[in-house]
Design a protein around this motif. Structure first.
Motif, short mmCIF file in Angstrom:
data_model
loop_
_atom_site.label_atom_id
_atom_site.label_comp_id
_atom_site.label_asym_id
_atom_site.label_seq_id
_atom_site.Cartn_x
_atom_site.Cartn_y
_atom_site.Cartn_z
N TRP A 38 47.62 43.97 39.93
CA TRP A 38 46.83 43.86 41.14
C TRP A 38 47.76 43.65 42.30
N TRP B 52 39.02 31.63 45.54
CA TRP B 52 40.17 31.12 44.78
C TRP B 52 40.35 31.89 43.48
N GLY B 53 41.58 31.92 43.00
CA GLY B 53 41.84 32.56 41.72
C GLY B 53 42.93 31.83 40.96
N HIS C 219 48.41 42.54 46.02
CA HIS C 219 47.78 41.73 47.06
C HIS C 219 48.75 41.57 48.20
N PHE D 165 45.69 32.68 37.61
CA PHE D 165 46.23 33.65 36.66
C PHE D 165 47.25 32.90 35.82
N ASN E 279 42.63 34.80 33.44
CA ASN E 279 42.63 35.55 34.69
C ASN E 279 41.23 35.44 35.26
N ALA E 280 41.03 34.54 36.23
CA ALA E 280 39.70 34.31 36.77
C ALA E 280 39.79 34.11 38.29
N ALA E 281 38.76 34.56 38.98
CA ALA E 281 38.72 34.39 40.43
C ALA E 281 37.29 34.29 40.90
N THR E 282 37.10 33.50 41.96
CA THR E 282 35.85 33.47 42.69
C THR E 282 36.10 34.26 43.97
N LYS E 283 35.20 34.20 44.92
CA LYS E 283 35.45 34.92 46.16
C LYS E 283 36.54 34.26 47.00
#
Length: 127
Positions: free
Chosen positions: A8, A56-57, A10, A59, A50-54
């Motif tokens: 990804w 915060w994330g 960024h 990895f 590997n998780a994310a909200t709108k």
């Protein structure tokens, strides 16, 4: 600056604080050498989380790598506390747990990132 996190891309403008050293690197001139050194040792990452909200994330991954000449050179430049001649580690495999926590701004870009590395376990493997 653009950072590639496991496929990804960024865009991010921030500083990197390396808690294990402790070292603070700001701007492209200081951050890019850390990123290049980290990618120079033929790592094969294994994803743990590997998780994310709108906003915060996180990895988390295992980095399984092989010590390279580039990594040794970078370590020497940064005055790493090698337990013996760094050249003796060339080609040695190691396993490092790493975690990246990041904030995503309203434009969907990472504007803050912290990376954590279990440096103690890495040094245990380089004895």
């Amino acid at each position: 600056m653009e950072v590639l996190i496991m496929g990804w891309a960024h865009e991010f403008e921030s500083e990197v604080i390396l808690a294990e050293a402790p070292v603070k690197a700001s701007g492209k001139g200081e951050v890019i050498p850390w990123l290049k050194a980290g990618s120079a040792d033929q790592k094969k990452p294994i994803i743990i989380t590997n998780a994310a909200t709108k906003d915060w994330g996180v990895f988390e991954y295992w980095n399984i790598g092989t010590v390279s000449e580039e990594l040794i050179k970078f370590g020497n430049e940064q005055k790493w506390p090698w337990s013996k001649s760094p050249d003796s580690f060339l080609g040695k495999k190691y396993r490092a747990a790493q975690c990246v926590v990041y904030h995503i701004n309203q434009e969907g870009k990472i504007d803050f990132m912290r990376q954590y590395l279990d440096a103690g376990r890495v040094w245990e493997q380089l004895k």
